[in-house]
Each structure stands twice: as structure tokens, then as C-alpha cells.
Design a protein around this motif. Structure first.
Motif, mmCIF file in Angstrom:
data_model
loop_
_atom_site.group_PDB
_atom_site.id
_atom_site.type_symbol
_atom_site.label_atom_id
_atom_site.label_comp_id
_atom_site.label_asym_id
_atom_site.label_seq_id
_atom_site.Cartn_x
_atom_site.Cartn_y
_atom_site.Cartn_z
ATOM 1 N N THR A 90 1.001 -0.973 -0.195
ATOM 2 C CA THR A 90 -0.672 -0.118 0.145
ATOM 3 C C THR A 90 0.737 1.002 0.215
ATOM 4 O O THR A 90 1.926 1.195 0.918
ATOM 5 N N VAL A 91 1.157 2.036 -0.981
ATOM 6 C CA VAL A 91 1.679 3.137 -1.027
ATOM 7 C C VAL A 91 0.915 4.719 -0.456
ATOM 8 O O VAL A 91 -0.567 4.499 -1.102
ATOM 9 N N VAL A 92 1.712 5.478 0.182
ATOM 10 C CA VAL A 92 1.201 6.875 0.597
ATOM 11 C C VAL A 92 2.264 7.979 -0.066
ATOM 12 O O VAL A 92 3.559 7.676 0.145
ATOM 13 N N PRO A 93 1.729 8.557 -1.330
ATOM 14 C CA PRO A 93 2.751 9.249 -2.514
ATOM 15 C C PRO A 93 2.823 10.680 -1.131
ATOM 16 O O PRO A 93 2.850 11.328 -1.789
ATOM 17 N N MET A 94 3.457 10.653 -0.079
ATOM 18 C CA MET A 94 3.387 12.007 0.655
ATOM 19 C C MET A 94 4.609 12.757 -0.602
ATOM 20 O O MET A 94 4.743 14.256 -0.173
ATOM 21 N N SER A 95 5.445 12.701 -1.000
ATOM 22 C CA SER A 95 6.534 13.503 -1.280
ATOM 23 C C SER A 95 7.636 14.474 0.164
ATOM 24 O O SER A 95 7.159 13.056 1.043
ATOM 25 N N THR A 96 7.841 15.255 -0.203
ATOM 26 C CA THR A 96 8.347 16.001 0.672
ATOM 27 C C THR A 96 8.394 17.167 0.678
ATOM 28 O O THR A 96 7.454 17.671 0.268
ATOM 29 N N GLY A 97 8.497 17.696 2.017
ATOM 30 C CA GLY A 97 7.926 19.215 2.524
ATOM 31 C C GLY A 97 7.539 18.968 4.163
ATOM 32 O O GLY A 97 8.117 19.558 4.819
ATOM 33 N N ASN A 98 6.201 18.268 4.040
ATOM 34 C CA ASN A 98 5.672 18.479 5.438
ATOM 35 C C ASN A 98 5.278 17.870 6.258
ATOM 36 O O ASN A 98 4.927 16.204 6.079
#
Length: 418
Positions: free
Chosen positions: A140-148
Motif C-alpha cells: 500500500t503506497v502513500v505518495p507523500m513526497s517531501t516538505g510537510n
């Protein structure tokens, strides 16, 4: 493996010869025809490819399929502001996803796990590369990226996230945030896949101790595929490289001849299955050694050692490729500086920093402070536009920086990465 590599190399050489003018010209120049390559043992007959070749053929000159077959384009920063463009067919994406899935499996991640992808998405290969690999595995993927980061930590706790893919320096920042929020004991994290920047064995151990997880090194480069070309297993004794897709060679940067097993040299990679952008003997500039001994984990794939540096002057700062020549070009555009500068790279609280000392004309030091501040901001902005990273700029008087009769020393790297 040798038979598989041989069949795939023969097919690749035919593919590039008939579909890429650059390779056809290069092979004809040395009197080489596709039929001369009968197996993997003939790989040394082939010409090398460099990053300059990709830049000189910008944007699509090295593509070996029509645009209608290219389903994705990524890019990485180039030496002169011109990006290195890479393309993928549907089959290329499938193989990339397979390679990343293998990496995740080595880290003990499987389809019942929840993984946050905290690499940057977009033209950078890290985010989507890790994302598709995790989906291919069935996780299961959580596409969080960066930053927050605080939102990432909250989701990590609420969703029961137990794996993460990000840069090692960002993972340490996440660890600090978890400690500040008193959440270390409230998360279920068990594994991390870290790459996109150099990191030390000590940094890995610190990550593992602070987060109570296993941390794994993942290697890749846009030109070859992206993340997932190689990675380490639970024994951390070198990075397993997927030889069925990428043929590794360790060569001398000076003579370009192969070096012995275990000897330090530059890694060159030939892609064995790439359709859109196949590359022959691509010089990565990364310095490493190779071992063909069976690993303690039971895998028989070749292993490359932790990188000892590079054979060119490229730096990797916060996951971004930076060349001193980019700084030089940016400064020359301004016209109010001398051609003398010094880049100081450091790691403060596990975050890479870049300070650029720039010599400016004497007259600026007799002017108002406001003018100096204005020029500092202007230079910082121009450099940031050139390399994509915020930098600290310090103006210095003429002849402040050390002169050299040989190659000018443009970089001081204090990160102690080896």
C-alpha cells in the motif's frame, strides 16, 4: 546469467545500431558491426558513452524508439543548466518496477506493508520510481513526497506506516520530528530505503538506532533507469546489482581498461533490456569495486562496494547533482564578480549546506552596505536558478581566495562521506 546477458547484449547492440545514429556512427568509426558482438565477452569492443553524449544529443537524440512508444520522460540536472533527458517505454517502466520491487523485498517489505514515498515526485526519478516498484510488489503506497514533515509523521502514526523511501538526511529530520513530538514509540516503522545522496555507514547506524529499524542503501541514476539499479541486503556488505538488466564493469578512469575484481575503479553500466534509451558502457563516474562472491544472504548477484567518490567534479547535495561549472557559468553572467569562487559543502544537523565565497570588485567594498547586500542577494538568486538549490553567498575582496598554478580548487567538501 552469462548466456542471458549475452543474448540481451546482442539484441541491444542491434537495436542501437539500427535506431540510434549516434551509436551507428560511433561503431562505424571504429570498424565495428553488430555481428562482431557475439556474447557478453565482446562487451569491451564497444565504445563508451558519457553524460556529455546525452547533453550533446539533447533532448531526444539518443532515443531508440519513436516518440509514440515513449510513455514517460524524466530529467536530471546537467552541467550547463541543460537537463539530461531520459525516456521509457511501457516495458522499460515494467522492468524498472520489477527492479525496485526486488530492492524492497531485500529490505523485508512485502504486499501487506504500508510504505510512504517521501522522495520528490516529478521530473526527478526517485518518487515515481519507488512508487511504481512498491505498487508492483503489492504494498500500500502513500505518495507523500517531501516538505510537510509533521503531516508525514501524523500519517505515519495514523495509517500504521511501516516502511519509508526517502533520502537519508530527510529520514534523520523525520527522526528529529518524531522525537520532538514524542512519537518514536507510537509508530510501526520497520524499514527504510534511502538513496539519492551519499551517506556513511555511521549515518545508517544512527538512523537504525534512533528509529529502531533496518535502513537500506538504494543506488540508481536517471541515465540508466533511476533508483533500483542496485541495493544492499540485510548484511550490508555491498550493493547487489541486477546483472540480468545491467551489465557492470569496473574500469580505470585513466586508461579506461577493466580493473581486477575487488580493485577500485569507475563503474560503467550497459543496459541490457532498455528500449527507449539503451546505453552502451555508460561511464557513471562513480568510484567503487565489485565482488562476484556469493553473499551471506544467499544471492549470487554481483555486489558493488559503497561508493568512494567520483572521477569527475560532480557533487550530490540534498539529492541534487551540482557541478562547479554551473556556479562558474552563473557568476560569469552577472559580470560584477571576478572569476574566482569557492564552494564549501558541509553537513549540519544531518542536512547538507552549501556556501559559496565569491570575489567581487574592490569598488563594492567602498560602497554602501546596502549595495553589498543587494549584490549578495542577486548572486544567491542567480546561483539558485542555475542549480536548483538555495545557497548562502559570502562576498570577499579581490585576491582573498587562494590561487593555484595547477587546477583551481573550487570545492571544499567537509561532509566526510567516506
Amino acid at each position: 546469467m552469462s548466456a542471458l546477458q549475452s543474448a540481451r547484449l546482442v539484441k541491444t547492440v542491434n537495436h542501437v545500431y539500427h535506431n540510434v545514429e549516434f551509436y551507428r556512427n560511433k561503431m562505424q568509426k571504429i570498424g565495428l558491426e553488430p555481428g562482431d558482438i557475439k556474447g557478453i565477452e565482446d562487451i569491451t569492443k564497444l565504445p563508451y558513452t558519457t553524460k556529455d553524449d546525452l547533453r550533446d544529443n539533447y533532448p531526444f537524440g539518443l532515443f531508440a524508439v519513436p516518440q509514440s512508444e515513449v510513455v514517460r520522460i524524466h530529467a536530471s540536472s546537467g552541467t550547463t543548466g541543460k537537463a539530461t533527458i531520459v525516456g521509457y517505454t511501457r516495458r522499460d517502466i515494467e522492468i524498472w518496477s520489477e527492479c525496485v520491487a526486488r530492492v524492497l523485498t531485500m529490505a523485508g517489505i512485502h504486499k501487506n506493508d504500508i510504505i510512504q514515498i517521501a522522495y520528490g515526485y516529478g521530473l526527478f526519478t526517485g518518487g515515481l520510481g519507488a512508487h511504481y516498484g512498491a505498487e508492483n510488489l503489492g504494498a500500500t503506497v502513500v505518495p507523500m513526497s517531501t516538505g510537510n514533515t509533521k503531516k508525514l509523521v501524523t500519517m505515519m502514526e495514523d495509517f500504521g506506516v511501516n516502511a519509508i523511501a526517502c533520502t537519508p538526511s530527510y529520514l534523520l529530520h523525520i527522526a528529529e520530528t518524531l522525537e520532538e513530538m514524542n512519537k518514536i514509540d507510537k509508530i510501526q516503522l520497520k524499514a527504510a530505503i534511502c538513496g539519492a545522496e551519499p551517506w556513511t555507514e555511521n549515518m545508517r547506524k544512527e538512523i537504525e538506532e534512533r528509529l529502531h529499524i533496518s535502513a537500506h542503501d538504494i543506488y540508481g541514476l536517471s541515465e540508466i533507469m533511476g533508483p533500483g539499479v542496485a541495493a544492499d541486503c540485510s548484511y550490508h556488505k555491498g550493493l547487489h546489482i541486477w546483472e540480468d538488466y545491467f551489465m557492470p564493469e569496473i574500469i580505470s578512469p585513466e586508461t579506461l581498461q577493466p580493473v581486477a575484481e575487488g580493485e577500485l575503479g569507475e563503474l560503467a553500466i550497459t543496459t541490457l533490456t532498455k528500449e527507449a534509451l539503451p546505453l552502451l558502457r555508460y561511464r557513471t563516474k562513480d568510484l567503487t569495486s565489485i565482488s562476484y562472491e556469493k553473499c551471506e544472504c544467499g544471492r549470487t548477484s554481483a555486489r558493488i562496494s559503497r561508493f568512494k567518490g567520483r572521477s569527475d567534479d560532480m557533487l550530490i547535495i540534498r539529492g541534487v547533482n551540482v557541478f562547479p561549472s554551473q556556479i562558474e557559468s552563473a557568476l560569469l553572467e552577472i559580470g560584477e564578480t571576478t572569476p574566482h569562487y569557492l564552494m564549501i559543502v558541509d553537513r549540519v544537523n544531518n542536512h547538507d549546506t552549501l556556501e559559496v565565497l565569491v570575489e567581487v570588485e574592490e569598488r563594492f567594498f567602498s560602497d554602501e552596505i546596502k549595495q553589498l547586500e543587494g549584490l549578495t542577494k542577486k548572486i544567491a538568486h542567480v546561483i539558485q536558478q542555475a542549480i536548483g538549490l538555495a545557497v548562502k553567498v559570502k562576498l570577499v575582496e579581490p585576491r582573498t581566495l587562494e590561487r593555484s598554478e595547477g587546477k583551481a580548487k573550487r570545492v571544499i567538501d567537509k561532509r566526510q562521506l567516506i
